[in-house]
Enzyme design. Structure first.
Site, short mmCIF file in Angstrom:
data_model
loop_
_atom_site.label_atom_id
_atom_site.label_comp_id
_atom_site.label_asym_id
_atom_site.label_seq_id
_atom_site.Cartn_x
_atom_site.Cartn_y
_atom_site.Cartn_z
NE ARG A 80 -76.81 40.81 20.42
CZ ARG A 80 -78.04 41.04 19.95
NH1 ARG A 80 -78.27 41.97 19.04
NH2 ARG A 80 -79.06 40.34 20.41
CG HIS A 124 -81.64 37.57 16.48
ND1 HIS A 124 -80.81 38.60 16.89
CD2 HIS A 124 -82.74 38.17 15.97
CE1 HIS A 124 -81.39 39.76 16.61
NE2 HIS A 124 -82.57 39.53 16.05
CD GLU A 169 -85.54 42.87 20.16
OE1 GLU A 169 -86.52 42.61 19.45
OE2 GLU A 169 -84.89 43.92 20.05
CG ASN A 298 -81.70 44.53 21.48
OD1 ASN A 298 -80.53 44.56 21.87
ND2 ASN A 298 -82.19 43.55 20.75
CE1 TYR A 300 -83.30 49.23 16.55
CE2 TYR A 300 -83.92 47.66 18.24
CZ TYR A 300 -83.16 48.00 17.14
OH TYR A 300 -82.25 47.11 16.64
CD GLU A 372 -80.98 44.06 17.96
OE1 GLU A 372 -82.00 44.68 17.57
OE2 GLU A 372 -80.90 42.83 17.96
C1 FCB Z 1 -85.07 44.19 16.79
C2 FCB Z 1 -84.51 42.87 16.30
C3 FCB Z 1 -83.58 42.99 15.13
C4 FCB Z 1 -84.06 44.03 14.15
C5 FCB Z 1 -84.33 45.33 14.85
C6 FCB Z 1 -84.74 46.44 13.96
O1 FCB Z 1 -86.31 43.96 17.36
O2 FCB Z 1 -83.82 42.22 17.34
O3 FCB Z 1 -83.45 41.72 14.54
O4 FCB Z 1 -85.15 43.58 13.45
O5 FCB Z 1 -85.33 45.13 15.82
#
Ligand code: FCB
Length: 467
Positions: A80, A124, A169, A298, A300, A372
């Protein structure tokens, strides 16, 4: 959908890694590329850590062959990456810059020759500076410009690329770019962040329509950064209301228009003092909710929130209240004892399961991909030069298990992309944060597969975990 055994992913599960143009390419003034908002922003003193810029980054523009060889060595099924809009359509209008586009033609060919499926993200975050000067995302015309650019790219690459993500995002583009201003273009005006949200989504919908009209086979989606959100005190109604607000601003303000064709009513009420949503025109929401083939998520971390405490100062970056218009009264909590990454983000793998299952249950069915997931840690090299990043490897492992758990609970999870293939330019943090499966020595541009990369190769090979 169920797995064959509890540690194995379903057959055909897509394993990949992700990057983004401005974070890795470098070559910012080559072959006709013009500045994006991130060039301008990173070259403005005080905007990024240490004044770092993406001028050189990982020099991927020149080293893509070596990088594709690394991907092949990892056994990736898909890669990607994003297209730098100002490289292929300088200024964001008019005809294609063939020399810039040639880079992506070469990259796609190289991937296909190695049996790796290209997965293109159209946006992006590197908006052509000229479009920002003309009003940026708060201006409605930017949506039309984006759809035009999307159609041009699909026309040029659509014979070899099936997977297209419109936006990465949009929350970050809109809220960090136009409300708190910690991302490019660095504006701080909450009403603009909401207009930007709408025009990003409109551009997404128009791009989907344009590509779909030309190519019914294209696999089209959007990538959202979704969060698990929970109350600091489960017994507190005020904390639950904070959850509702932040869930509204982080998740539902995107999920609802895209998948249900309406902005959530409670979010509009929360934002009444900021915007009357006058930017929404008749027919926009039908465009925004054009049917998708997949949703990219995505993931985290988790937000733990509660009612306000006037004595606690706002936290920096995305926790700052300025990033959350209409939620000045929410307090973000850090849970004592919960491990954090080098971004200071809490490690919360169950939140991934929760997020996937929630989307599957609350929104109309759509295949899900984790586009992500990953973690920044401070890496050290041993005498042999190896990078034994066991914490990152453990983060990945926990999140693979969370993905399996979501599949067990019925979430239609079809693939996983690690963030990131390479250490890279982490936006306002510059090069101080490392997310790569592959370490970069920025002095020499040498690439080193980390322990997490070696382990990922094993997971891909097995389509699951050993134990
Ligand atoms: C996300 C982004 C990516 C990177 C990660 C850590 O928000 O999409 O570009 O910065 O975080």
């Amino acid at each position: 959908m169920t797995s064959i055994d509890p540690l194995t992913f379903p057959p055909g599960f897509l394993w990949g890694a992700a990057t983004a143009s401005y974070q890795i390419e470098g070559a910012v003034a080559e072959d006709g590329r013009t500045p994006s908002i991130w060039d301008t922003f990173s070259h403005t003193p005080g905007r990024t850590k240490g004044g770092d810029t993406g001028d050189v980054a990982c020099d991927h523009y020149h080293r893509y062959r070596e990088d594709v060889a690394l991907m092949a060595d990892l056994g990736l099924g898909s890669y990607r990456f994003s297209i730098a809009w100002p490289r292929v359509q300088p200024g964001g209008r008019g005809s294609i810059n063939e020399k810039g586009l040639d880079f992506y033609r070469r990259l796609v060919d190289e991937l296909l020759e190695h049996g790796i499926t290209p997965w293109v993200t159209l946006y992006h975050w590197d908006l052509p500076q000229e479009l920002e000067d003309a009003g940026g995302w708060p201006a409605r015309d930017t949506a039309a410009r984006f759809a035009e650019y999307a159609a041009l790219m699909h026309g040029a690459l659509g014979d070899r690329v099936r997977n297209w993500t419109t936006l990465n995002e949009p929350w970050c583009s809109a809220f960090l770019g136009y409300a708190s201003g910690v991302h490019a273009p660095g504006r701080k005006h909450a009403p603009d962040a909401l207009a930007a949200t709408h025009h990003l989504l409109l551009g997404h919908g128009q791009a989907v329509q344009a590509i779909r009209a030309n190519d019914p086979q294209a696999q089209l989606g959007i990538t959202l950064n979704l969060y698990a959100i929970s109350p600091a005190d489960p017994e507190s109604p005020g904390d639950h209301d904070a959850v509702r607000r932040i869930d509204g601003l982080a998740n539902r303000i995107f999920l609802d228009p895209v998948l249900r064709g309406a902005y959530p009513e409670d979010v509009r009420q929360d934002l009444a003092g900021v915007s009357d949503f006058g930017f929404v025109q008749d027919g926009d929401l039908e465009v925004i909710s054009a049917p998708l083939d997949l949703l990219g998520i995505n993931y985290y971390s988790r937000h733990v929130v509660g009612a306000p405490d006037p004595d606690v100062p706002a936290e920096p970056y995305w926790r700052a209240s300025t990033s959350w218009p209409g939620s000045e009264h929410v307090r973000f909590h850090k849970r004592p004892g919960v491990p954090v990454t080098d971004m200071d983000w809490e490690v919360d793998a169950p939140g991934l399961t929760e997020t996937l299952v929630r989307v599957a249950q609350e929104y109309p069915a759509v295949p899900l991909y984790i586009t992500e997931n990953g973690a920044a840690y401070v890496d050290t090299r041993n005498d042999a030069g190896d990078i034994d990043d066991t914490e990152r490897a453990a983060y990945f492992d926990a999140h693979f298990r969370a993905g399996l758990a979501a599949i067990e609970q019925g979430a239609p999870l079809m693939g996983y992309f690690a963030w990131s293939l390479l250490d890279n330019f982490e936006w306002s943090w510059g090069y101080t944060k490392r997310f790569g499966l592959v370490g970069i020595d920025y002095e020499t541009q040498a690439r080193t597969l980390k322990t997490s990369g070696h382990r990922y190769r094993e997971v891909i090979k097995r389509n699951g975990l050993a134990e």
